[in-house]
Each structure stands twice: as structure tokens, then as C-alpha cells.
Design a protein around this motif. Structure first.
Motif, PDB file in Angstrom:
ATOM      1  N   SER A 280       5.034 -10.487   7.184  1.00 23.88           N
ATOM      2  CA  SER A 280       5.417 -10.490   5.772  1.00 23.88           C
ATOM      3  C   SER A 280       4.330 -11.165   4.949  1.00 23.88           C
ATOM      4  O   SER A 280       3.648 -12.076   5.408  1.00 23.88           O
ATOM      5  N   VAL A 281       4.161 -10.676   3.714  1.00 23.47           N
ATOM      6  CA  VAL A 281       3.227 -11.270   2.759  1.00 23.47           C
ATOM      7  C   VAL A 281       4.028 -11.661   1.527  1.00 23.47           C
ATOM      8  O   VAL A 281       4.655 -10.803   0.896  1.00 23.47           O
ATOM      9  N   ASN A 282       4.049 -12.949   1.234  1.00 18.60           N
ATOM     10  CA  ASN A 282       4.841 -13.480   0.118  1.00 18.60           C
ATOM     11  C   ASN A 282       6.306 -13.057   0.224  1.00 18.60           C
ATOM     12  O   ASN A 282       6.963 -12.742  -0.767  1.00 18.60           O
ATOM     13  N   GLY A 283       6.795 -13.006   1.465  1.00 14.34           N
ATOM     14  CA  GLY A 283       8.199 -12.706   1.706  1.00 14.34           C
ATOM     15  C   GLY A 283       8.529 -11.245   1.876  1.00 14.34           C
ATOM     16  O   GLY A 283       9.617 -10.906   2.333  1.00 14.34           O
ATOM     17  N   ALA A 284       7.617 -10.350   1.518  1.00 12.39           N
ATOM     18  CA  ALA A 284       7.861  -8.911   1.650  1.00 12.39           C
ATOM     19  C   ALA A 284       7.204  -8.389   2.924  1.00 12.39           C
ATOM     20  O   ALA A 284       6.061  -8.748   3.239  1.00 12.39           O
ATOM     21  N   VAL A 285       7.918  -7.545   3.651  1.00 12.12           N
ATOM     22  CA  VAL A 285       7.364  -6.974   4.876  1.00 12.12           C
ATOM     23  C   VAL A 285       6.106  -6.171   4.555  1.00 12.12           C
ATOM     24  O   VAL A 285       6.071  -5.412   3.585  1.00 12.12           O
ATOM     25  N   CYS A 286       5.080  -6.367   5.358  1.00 12.51           N
ATOM     26  CA  CYS A 286       3.809  -5.656   5.161  1.00 12.51           C
ATOM     27  C   CYS A 286       3.536  -4.779   6.376  1.00 12.51           C
ATOM     28  O   CYS A 286       3.523  -5.258   7.509  1.00 12.51           O
ATOM     29  N   GLU A 287       3.319  -3.499   6.133  1.00 12.30           N
ATOM     30  CA  GLU A 287       2.967  -2.564   7.197  1.00 12.30           C
ATOM     31  C   GLU A 287       1.531  -2.086   7.074  1.00 12.30           C
ATOM     32  O   GLU A 287       0.988  -1.477   8.000  1.00 12.30           O
ATOM     33  N   ASN A 288       0.910  -2.343   5.937  1.00 15.11           N
ATOM     34  CA  ASN A 288      -0.413  -1.821   5.630  1.00 15.11           C
ATOM     35  C   ASN A 288      -1.497  -2.799   6.066  1.00 15.11           C
ATOM     36  O   ASN A 288      -1.698  -3.848   5.446  1.00 15.11           O
ATOM     37  N   GLU A 289      -2.207  -2.477   7.140  1.00 18.53           N
ATOM     38  CA  GLU A 289      -3.230  -3.379   7.662  1.00 18.53           C
ATOM     39  C   GLU A 289      -4.388  -3.559   6.689  1.00 18.53           C
ATOM     40  O   GLU A 289      -5.125  -4.548   6.757  1.00 18.53           O
ATOM     41  N   ALA A 290      -4.565  -2.621   5.743  1.00 14.95           N
ATOM     42  CA  ALA A 290      -5.675  -2.683   4.798  1.00 14.95           C
ATOM     43  C   ALA A 290      -5.321  -3.438   3.517  1.00 14.95           C
ATOM     44  O   ALA A 290      -6.147  -3.536   2.605  1.00 14.95           O
ATOM     45  N   HIS A 291      -4.111  -3.988   3.447  1.00 15.97           N
ATOM     46  CA  HIS A 291      -3.705  -4.749   2.257  1.00 15.97           C
ATOM     47  C   HIS A 291      -4.654  -5.922   2.046  1.00 15.97           C
ATOM     48  O   HIS A 291      -4.916  -6.697   2.963  1.00 15.97           O
ATOM     49  N   ARG A 292      -5.189  -6.053   0.814  1.00 16.28           N
ATOM     50  CA  ARG A 292      -6.130  -7.132   0.507  1.00 16.28           C
ATOM     51  C   ARG A 292      -5.374  -8.361   0.001  1.00 16.28           C
ATOM     52  O   ARG A 292      -4.485  -8.246  -0.841  1.00 16.28           O
ATOM     53  N   VAL A 293      -5.741  -9.525   0.507  1.00 17.26           N
ATOM     54  CA  VAL A 293      -4.998 -10.737   0.179  1.00 17.26           C
ATOM     55  C   VAL A 293      -5.657 -11.494  -0.967  1.00 17.26           C
ATOM     56  O   VAL A 293      -6.853 -11.333  -1.243  1.00 17.26           O
TER      57      VAL A 293
END
Length: 335
Positions: free
Chosen positions: A45-58
Motif C-alpha cells: 500500500s502507498v499512503n493507505g491505498a493498495v498499489c499494484e503498479n510497480e512503475a508508480h513514482r513516489v
């Protein structure tokens, strides 16, 4: 192999990296393929939301959590409306649901928003559906989604009672009560150790020095935060505790208790007080063991005093029963 949840607050040097790259930094011993599997299995999870996208930029300050099991996503149907009139609505929020969307989440696709509904959106949809089912609008017409106004918030992983305003007059009146600290707010939580009955007061800042919120010694900096703590039940290595808020700062109860050495069971974010040893959480809590159990305020229009109480939801009630049994068994063994 990850045995416990891992929490990562993105530092400045990792800004712009993909979530997969940050995971690799946090768990260097785990292969790329294993880390990708965690994303695919809804264990990140990122900021509490489930993340499935490995390319998501932080971005700096993003909170990434690597969970040990798939994250269970709350649905609109998990929200309960407990009281409603033309001016306000009182609801029971499930754990895992944000009160309202962060700015960057407002541009999500309809599909992603549907996967991660906010409480504000869920309640508005439920009210619109009620108006159709009650015959207030024609059944073949498109239900008008009402405007709701946020007057206070619960952390995403906290369950329990929350009030939203439905009119500008109610919004003004309720915000005034929360600002003056006249609204009644009581939380139940299960923590490590045995806290004393006391009032904890400190000034909280956004960054205590490691990217997390926390208390600071300088009284001229930060926001004043006051929590009244009362132990309710000894659970062996743990305790059931009541916390009454005088102020309502972000993560206030979790910070105050963690800084006293009494981590809220299931809290990944505040396991390590600043410049102190990490607290080892072996409680096996199903999620953050924090619940908004009581809410009271004066109706801003009618002047009526309203009081609401909500027992622990099933997951925390079962966890509490397990700790009671464990404490009883350990006590019997020592006899």
C-alpha cells in the motif's frame, strides 16, 4: 522472506523512484520477482491505498507498507448510517477506508475510485440510494448525489463513529464544537504493556526528524495535543485502553501511546519512537487496534444533545477475546 509488515517513509533521496525500486532498497534480500508478486497479490500500500503498479513514482513523505498478507479492501456496503436528518449524518466507518480523498487521489480513474471508495463518497451514494428507495425521487431518474461537508476525520485504518454535515449551518456549528473541544470523542485501543491513567500533553510536528509525525520539546513549535488515557482491562502483555481526545491532531493517540512505549497493536507506522529502539509487535493484531467508540455533540440546529456508542467491530472483538484467553491461559500455567 518478510515476517512482519515493513513501513517505509520515502526520503528526499528516493523521490521520483518507482515503488518497486523503493521496495528493493527496503528489502535488499528479496528478489525482484518476489517483490513484484507482492504487488500482484495486493500486499503493498502507498499512503493507505493498495498499489499494484510497480512503475508508480513516489513523492517525499509517501508511506509505503509491505504487508504480510493481502490487504482487505472495504466496500461501500461496509459503511453503516446510524443517524440522518437534513443537516447531518452519523456513520460507522470501516477500517481501511479514507475519510476523504487526498488531492492526488481525486484524479484517479472511476475504476480505481470504485476499488478504493472514500467514506465521503460512500455515504453520499448511500444517501442518494435511500432517497430513491424511499420514493423521494422517481426510481427511473438518476439519483442526485448530495454534498457532504467534512468536519472531523478518522485515520484510514481506524474504525468507528464519525459525523458529516449536510448543510452549511450544520458545518459551521459542528466545526465550532470540535474547535472548542466540546465534542465528546472516546476511542478504545489495545496496546502493548500497561499504560498508567494520565493526561498526555505535547506539541506535535509533521516531521520529528525521521519523516514521521511526533512530539517536540520546543513549546513554541507544533500543535498542542492532549489525550486522556484510562486503562480498562489487563490482558497480560497487553491492555485495553480508553482514550478521550481533548484535541484531535493527526495520529494523536497512536503517537502519544507509542512515545510512552505502549504501541497500538497492529500499528506499523509508529513502531519505532524517535531515537529509540523499535517496538517488536508480536500481538498478531488483524489491523490497527484503534476504534472510535463514542461520539457526542450538540445538534447545531435543534440544540439537542446527541450521544452515540459503537462496540468493537468483529475483527477487534475477536482479537480482544483471543488476548483474554491467552492471558488467562498464561496465568493458569503459572499457578
Amino acid at each position: 522472506m518478510i515476517q512482519d509488515p515493513i513501513s517505509i517513509t520515502v526520503p528526499l533521496e528516493l523521490v521520483g523512484k518507482t515503488v518497486l525500486a523503493v521496495m528493493r532498497v527496503a528489502v535488499p534480500g528479496e528478489s525482484w520477482s518476489k517483490l513484484r508478486q507482492r504487488l500482484e497479490r495486493l500486499q503493498v500500500s502507498v499512503n493507505g491505498a493498495v498499489c499494484e503498479n510497480e512503475a508508480h513514482r513516489v513523492a517525499v513523505g509517501d508511506e509505503i507498507i509491505l504487508h504480510t498478507r493481502p490487504v482487505e479492501l472495504p466496500k461501500q456496503s461496509d459503511v453503516q448510517i446510524l443517524f440522518i436528518d437534513p443537516h447531518l449524518v452519523v456513520v460507522a466507518k470501516p477500517s481501511g477506508m479514507m475519510t476523504h480523498r487526498r488531492p492526488e487521489e481525486r484524479t484517479w480513474s472511476a475504476e480505481k475510485k470504485g476499488l478504493h471508495p472514500s467514506l465521503e463518497e460512500a455515504v453520499a451514494s448511500l444517501i442518494a440510494r435511500r432517497s430513491v428507495e424511499s420514493g423521494q425521487r422517481a426510481r427511473n431518474s438518476h439519483p442526485r448525489v448530495p454534498v457532504l461537508r467534512i468536519v472531523h476525520r478518522l485515520d484510514r485504518d481506524t474504525s468507528g463513529l464519525l459525523v458529516l454535515a449536510r448543510s452549511p449551518e450544520a458545518e459551521e456549528g459542528l466545526i465550532g464544537q470540535f474547535r472548542r473541544h466540546t465534542a465528546h470523542r472516546v476511542y478504545w485501543t489495545i496496546v502493548h504493556g500497561h499504560p498508567a491513567e494520565e493526561t498526555i500533553e505535547s506539541n506535535l510536528v509533521r516531521d520529528r526528524g525521521d519523516g514521521r509525525r511526533g512530539s517536540i520539546n520546543n513549546p513554541k513549535v507544533g500543535q498542542r495535543a492532549v489525550t486522556h488515557v484510562r486503562p480498562l482491562e489487563d490482558l497480560g502483555a497487553y491492555s485495553l485502553v480508553e482514550c478521550q481526545l481533548e484535541t484531535g491532531r493527526t495520529n494523536q493517540i497512536r503517537i502519544h501511546l507509542s512515545e510512552r512505549g505502549h504501541l497500538v497493536c497492529g500499528d506499523v507506522k509508529y513502531r519505532q519512537p524517535f531515537a529509540a529502539k523499535m517496538i517488536d509487535d508480536q500481538s498478531h493484531a488483524p489491523r490497527l487496534a484503534l476504534h472510535a467508540a463514542e461520539l457526542g455533540f450538540v445538534h447545531p440546529i435543534s440544540g439537542e444533545e446527541l450521544q452515540f456508542r459503537m462496540p468493537l467491530p468483529q475483527d477487534l472483538a475477536a482479537f480482544l477475546d483471543h488476548l483474554r484467553f491467552q492471558a488467562h491461559s498464561n496465568h493458569a500455567t503459572r499457578q
